[in-house]
Design an enzyme around this catalytic site. Structure first.
Site, PDB file in Angstrom:
ATOM      1  N   HIS A 104       0.786   4.093  12.830  1.00 13.40           N
ATOM      2  CA  HIS A 104      -0.116   4.425  11.530  1.00 13.40           C
ATOM      3  C   HIS A 104      -2.313   4.956  11.899  1.00 13.40           C
ATOM      4  CE1 HIS A 104      -2.269   2.677   7.814  1.00 13.40           C
ATOM      5  NE2 HIS A 104      -1.260   2.850   7.839  1.00 13.40           N
ATOM      6  N   HIS A 158       1.336  -0.872   0.397  1.00 14.00           N
ATOM      7  CA  HIS A 158       0.239  -0.027  -0.024  1.00 14.00           C
ATOM      8  C   HIS A 158       0.625   1.396  -0.221  1.00 14.00           C
ATOM      9  CE1 HIS A 158      -3.580  -2.192   2.091  1.00 14.00           C
ATOM     10  NE2 HIS A 158      -4.126  -2.014  -0.079  1.00 14.00           N
ATOM     11  N   ASP A 165       1.357   4.172   1.132  1.00  9.45           N
ATOM     12  CA  ASP A 165       1.443   4.838   2.200  1.00  9.45           C
ATOM     13  C   ASP A 165       2.596   4.407   3.160  1.00  9.45           C
ATOM     14  OD1 ASP A 165      -0.263   2.733   3.214  1.00  9.45           O
ATOM     15  OD2 ASP A 165      -0.854   3.810   4.965  1.00  9.45           O
ATOM     16  N   HIS A 166       2.928   2.651   2.594  1.00 10.27           N
ATOM     17  CA  HIS A 166       4.373   2.213   3.250  1.00 10.27           C
ATOM     18  C   HIS A 166       5.489   1.912   2.334  1.00 10.27           C
ATOM     19  CE1 HIS A 166       2.383   1.164   7.009  1.00 10.27           C
ATOM     20  NE2 HIS A 166       1.242   1.464   5.962  1.00 10.27           N
ATOM     21  N   HIS A 199      -4.569  -8.641   6.371  1.00 13.80           N
ATOM     22  CA  HIS A 199      -4.616  -7.654   5.636  1.00 13.80           C
ATOM     23  C   HIS A 199      -4.765  -7.602   4.729  1.00 13.80           C
ATOM     24  CE1 HIS A 199      -4.626  -3.429   5.671  1.00 13.80           C
ATOM     25  NE2 HIS A 199      -3.339  -3.589   4.991  1.00 13.80           N
ATOM     26  N   ASP A 219       0.273  -2.731   8.363  1.00  8.32           N
ATOM     27  CA  ASP A 219      -0.967  -2.521   8.644  1.00  8.32           C
ATOM     28  C   ASP A 219      -1.610  -4.473   9.106  1.00  8.32           C
ATOM     29  OD1 ASP A 219      -0.254  -0.115   7.955  1.00  8.32           O
ATOM     30  OD2 ASP A 219      -1.189  -0.298   6.746  1.00  8.32           O
TER      31      ASP A 219
END
Lengths: 304, 304
Positions: free
Chosen positions: A269, A64, A66-67, A142, A211
């Site tokens: 997070h 994802h 954002d990582h 996840h 996550d």
């Protein structure tokens, strides 16, 4: 000897409230490693005085944005800086393909080699066995394949009692540091180990879990780690949203920490919906008192 | 009616000296379009108060990281914000493939459609014919396929003399705005156009040329634009380096501006080696006086 976790960002989804996407740099002894690399991580490193060329290993939890959307820029800047040292990169299926595609269209061959190891994700595996540390994956639950990371210092040598060192030769010292007695040529006890040594300093450990939805299967893996970073994206009144998006509430992060009997919990997070993070902290602390917010710019140190 | 160029970043290669990678937002009348999208562009938009969901068109010049590594994060944030409006995206071969690969591994289907148009790069083509503007590509000479963009307002209607509007019906007004005379039913002159109208406001134009080596072939295309952004990566004492890396010196950017007789020149894409930009400005100004530095945060307005 240092064991520090530098938080460069810990916001989920989109950047908001001045908070950046997820990235952390660990300084363990003389090593510098990175976990996740959200957009603008290279700018955050500069802001907090961390040097890119010191990084030897980068671990990416999942794909994802954002990582990991800062990774390509970081790799590119290290190339432009003329890096020669190999970089060890760990990530899920697809990461290498994405990097190769960028390099193909940029018509660029990096100035340094990348040794890429693809993570399995479905079971814990030892992915790094380094003289100073080991790194194991923590399978997470996840929406897409995602792994956490358990970083442990290797056992350390016993420490010599300073006042007795002058009696010893180098060979004796090496034996005593291993915890053994020194024998003379006839096999008789010459130096009894406990007379000359103090216990080794402890081997510290850190676990990164993000996550993931709430998943008690990780507890045996993170049992009694000194420091646990666990996502706590939502307050518990948003449990339904947490479950449907495969995330954890702050309360649940606290429960994991309590059940695993860790030393300290960091939650991160954070969802964009929370401008103020104090309520998340308080919620987790009700389950596990020694909790802190993993806010960017903070450095968490594990003492020896 | 606005015609503004907002500079979000203009540093080349790696971010340095607090300067970000290349991105610009143009506000033309009620349109908001972006040219290039380096890493952290979405953060720069927030910093300068530009709203992501207003963007309708994004133009990517080429696939070097400093020009597009912020795109995936921007697209992702617009998705997370629930954008529904279609986005029109223009870029070289490979851009769409890179985006699709990210979406595949993120297991994400964007909340809005992207209409992607692949740029040819070898000759100028009209890529957007919008009621208010046209956009044409400007073939550039770089290490990989790269295009600049020429954005022109369409011709505007003639303006009515306010003191005479009360004599006119809507049908008359529409005819007069087109520049024609109004005739009566028998075909005789009823309202002579110049008695009722003032000249139309001028149609403004902007050209973006980065990255490229010095190339006089672009001059006919950017001839007499109101505002020209042209890279000026190096000082002219680094001409050899500029040539070998397919970049332009500040002096050469000034020469292009002078030969094309533009209104104003902006130089950007500054090399990291220059902490101070004033020498680049002065060098370009010797060739073309009306030059400014395209520093981030600055807004350049073309008056009607």
């Amino acid at each position: 000897m240092s064991f520090e976790v530098h938080i460069l960002g810990s916001n989920s989804a989109a950047p908001a409230h001045g908070r950046h996407h997820t990235s952390q740099v660990l300084r363990i002894q003389d090593m510098q490693i990175m976990i996740d690399c959200g957009e603008a991580t290279q700018l955050q490193m500069k802001r907090y005085g961390l040097r890119k060329n010191r990084l030897s290993h980068i671990f990416i939890s999942h794909l994802h944005g954002d990582h990991f959307l800062g990774l390509m820029g970081l790799l590119s800047t290290m190339h432009l800086n003329g890096r020669k040292t190999a970089l060890y990169l760990y990530g899920p299926v697809g990461l290498s393909e994405i990097i190769q595609l960028h390099l193909k269209y940029a018509n660029t061959r990096l100035s340094y080699p990348i040794h890429f190891q693809e993570l399995k994700g479905d079971q814990s595996e030892l992915i790094l066995d380094h003289p100073k540390i080991t790194v194991q994956t923590i399978p997470l639950q996840h929406r897409i394949p995602c792994t956490g990371f358990l970083i442990k210092e290797k056992p350390k040598p016993k420490r010599l009692k300073k006042e007795r060192v002058s009696e010893l030769r180098v060979r004796d010292i090496n034996i005593l540091k291993k915890g053994e007695d020194v024998l003379d040529e006839s096999g008789n006890l010459k130096f009894k180990n406990t007379d000359y040594t103090l216990p080794a300093k402890k081997s510290r450990s850190y676990a990164y879990c993000s996550d993931t939805k709430y998943n008690e299967d990780i507890i045996p893996l993170v049992k009694e780690v000194d420091l646990l970073y666990h996502e706590g994206t939502f307050l518990h009144d948003n449990l339904e949203r947490a479950e449907s998006t495969f995330h954890t509430t702050a309360k649940q992060a606290g429960i994991i920490a309590q059940k695993a009997n860790v030393g300290q919990l960091l939650i991160g997070h954070f969802s964009n919906r929370y401008k103020e993070l104090q309520p998340l902290l308080e919620e987790a602390q009700k389950e596990f008192a020694n909790t802190a917010l993993a806010e960017e710019g903070k450095v968490f140190t594990i003492e020896e």
